[in-house]
Design a protein around this motif. Sequence first.
Motif, mmCIF file in Angstrom:
data_model
loop_
_atom_site.group_PDB
_atom_site.id
_atom_site.type_symbol
_atom_site.label_atom_id
_atom_site.label_comp_id
_atom_site.label_asym_id
_atom_site.label_seq_id
_atom_site.Cartn_x
_atom_site.Cartn_y
_atom_site.Cartn_z
ATOM 1 N N GLU A 115 4.584 -14.432 -50.510
ATOM 2 C CA GLU A 115 4.187 -13.499 -49.446
ATOM 3 C C GLU A 115 3.608 -14.242 -48.236
ATOM 4 O OE1 GLU A 115 1.579 -10.337 -50.689
ATOM 5 O OE2 GLU A 115 1.960 -9.185 -48.862
ATOM 6 N N LYS A 116 2.805 -15.268 -48.509
ATOM 7 C CA LYS A 116 2.172 -16.005 -47.406
ATOM 8 C C LYS A 116 3.222 -16.710 -46.519
ATOM 9 C CE LYS A 116 1.172 -20.070 -50.370
ATOM 10 N NZ LYS A 116 2.543 -20.458 -50.560
ATOM 11 N N ASP A 117 4.382 -17.056 -47.118
ATOM 12 C CA ASP A 117 5.423 -17.765 -46.357
ATOM 13 C C ASP A 117 6.147 -16.857 -45.370
ATOM 14 O OD1 ASP A 117 4.959 -20.015 -47.968
ATOM 15 O OD2 ASP A 117 6.342 -19.252 -49.494
ATOM 16 N N ILE A 118 6.148 -15.562 -45.641
ATOM 17 C CA ILE A 118 6.968 -14.694 -44.774
ATOM 18 C C ILE A 118 6.128 -13.761 -43.916
ATOM 19 C CG2 ILE A 118 8.822 -14.720 -46.515
ATOM 20 C CD1 ILE A 118 8.413 -11.625 -46.571
ATOM 21 N N LYS A 119 4.829 -13.776 -44.117
ATOM 22 C CA LYS A 119 3.954 -12.834 -43.411
ATOM 23 C C LYS A 119 4.249 -12.786 -41.906
ATOM 24 C CE LYS A 119 -0.017 -10.791 -45.129
ATOM 25 N NZ LYS A 119 -1.078 -10.864 -46.042
#
Lengths: 486, 138
Positions: A115-119
């Motif tokens: 999730e943190k990679d695409i936020k």
Amino acid sequence: MINAYNGPLEKIDNYRWRIPKSFMVSMRVDGLIYANDKLIDSIRKDSALQQVANVATLPGIVKHSFAMPDIHWGYGFSIGGLAATDIEKGGVISPGGVGYDINCGVRLLKTDLFEKDIKLKLKELVYGLYYNVPAGIGSKGDIKISVKEEEKILTKGAAWALSKGYATESDIEHTEDRGVMEGANPDAVSERAYERGRKQSGTLGSGNHFIEIQVVDKIYDEKAAGIFGLSKDQITVMVHSGSRGFGYQICDDYAKKMVHTLSKYNIKIPDRQLACVPLDSEEGKLYFGAMKCAANYAWNNRQCLMHLVRQTFEKIFAKSSQALGISLIYDLAHNIAKLEKHVVDGREKVLCVHRKGATRAFGPNHPELPQKYKDIGQPVIIPGDMGTGSYLLLGTQAAMDETFGTTCHGAGRCLSRKAASHNYTVAQVKKELEKKGIAIMAAGKNTITEEAPGAYKDIDDVVDAVDGAGISRRVCRFRPLGVLKG
Amino acid sequence: MSFYQLLEHTADLGIRVWGRDLKALFINSASAMYDLIVDAKTVRPVKHIKINAKAQDRDELLKNWLSELLYYFHVKDTIFCRFDIVRLDEKNVVSIVMGEKIDKDRHSLQHEIKAVTFHALNIHKTDNRLSTDIIFDI
């Protein structure tokens, strides 16, 4: 117009309800409905249970006319229905028991992103999908095909995409039936179906079809999740589409023909939309051969859509699909008829299993499963509404024993499109989704309100009912992050 | 529009339609169908096409005729706004319909009606008019 069901309904246990065959003289078997107390209250409110009873009148039907907890009112057959007929006993095949959108289904892709990679890239991804994937009313694909090519798609299914570089061998391996039903008969397909199909390969469609970027929100079975390569906060993509206008035309052509052959086979049905013929008849074989063409068209179509998803991710992250770890967990049909071997009363029989808004859920060690899933059972992908969540489940031995290896297919509508459009505005739905951090793009004007989360049953209740009944079991739950609606 | 009303159907789109006779019921059913597809006021009658249908009874005839009209929507990207029934009995219909090609700049498409179902079709007399329900798969 909506008539609540007033017929008999007996509670068997916390997850099973029966409509006894004594309800109508023409019923050959009982109706069996999987639902918990909360869902059954909503199910009783329309004509779906009457339709379960109507399906129980079909010649050759074995065991029960089944309904899954996401059942709702369809035409002829309810949506969320399962009916198997015994070929040896004049068992029928019915285009209405498959539905218009032949091999409507879902595929679930995993990525190695979290999730943190695409936020920060989420909106860009959803816009990217919107521009890259033809969607909406009458959408036409960029993947242009000739008449000859179309025939190849109809007989080879997803292998066509593989031959064009739109698939990997692993994608094919992880598709139900490896993306092709043998015995497809292009000669049984009308010119009109060809015309409708040719323009639409590689398109998403409209209505409830979607591509959704999701995140693993909760894991119920760590071991199985590990086999799928999934852990908490990991990004997945779900694709929901079918055979587009091609399948519709086949269903329409054959439903029309079969209304005229009812007297030839002495079949009496309570609703013309249940029109059917013995599978063993000339008409039955022709429909089955044409239906397989549509099933193959749909598998190829979802594979082409996956290719477009891959392209979009590659462009936005400037990395290859392999580097992003994009691979197929599974692809399955939830509107289809198939010949399958099942044990009935201690004897193995070949049955024509109609799943209309129901999903195959084979248990562990079934020969049809990919090697990787042999020990755990078939992956079952259950999309929910666009604001709530979706699930990955597994097929079980109990499903093999009770429901011919079948479970639910989604949340199931509880509000009509008219009521949903009346209750919600586009701005309201968008605001509600934004509050949850969900980005949305829709090609159709009415899709956002008609497909509002409130128009659907609670997916958690539906999954609770199939898990509680034992006909499938939870692996993980996904939360939506970005949605492209047709 | 007063010649039809939307019905509550959980999965699809349903309408109840009325007409003073069979001809009017056919025309009103087609008008209602296009009203669901597109804002009918924006469609211009620039080309005309002859559309025929056959069936074993009038319920099936209405379904088959509407399906013929939809064929032009699905395959020829053409939508209609005027329907002239030249001949009609219980088993045959001959019609001239007028409309134009879909122009995305002028036509705002609202619903993709993919098929007309048999499910609720039942043409019957009510209050000196004919009426039927029609469920469209969308």
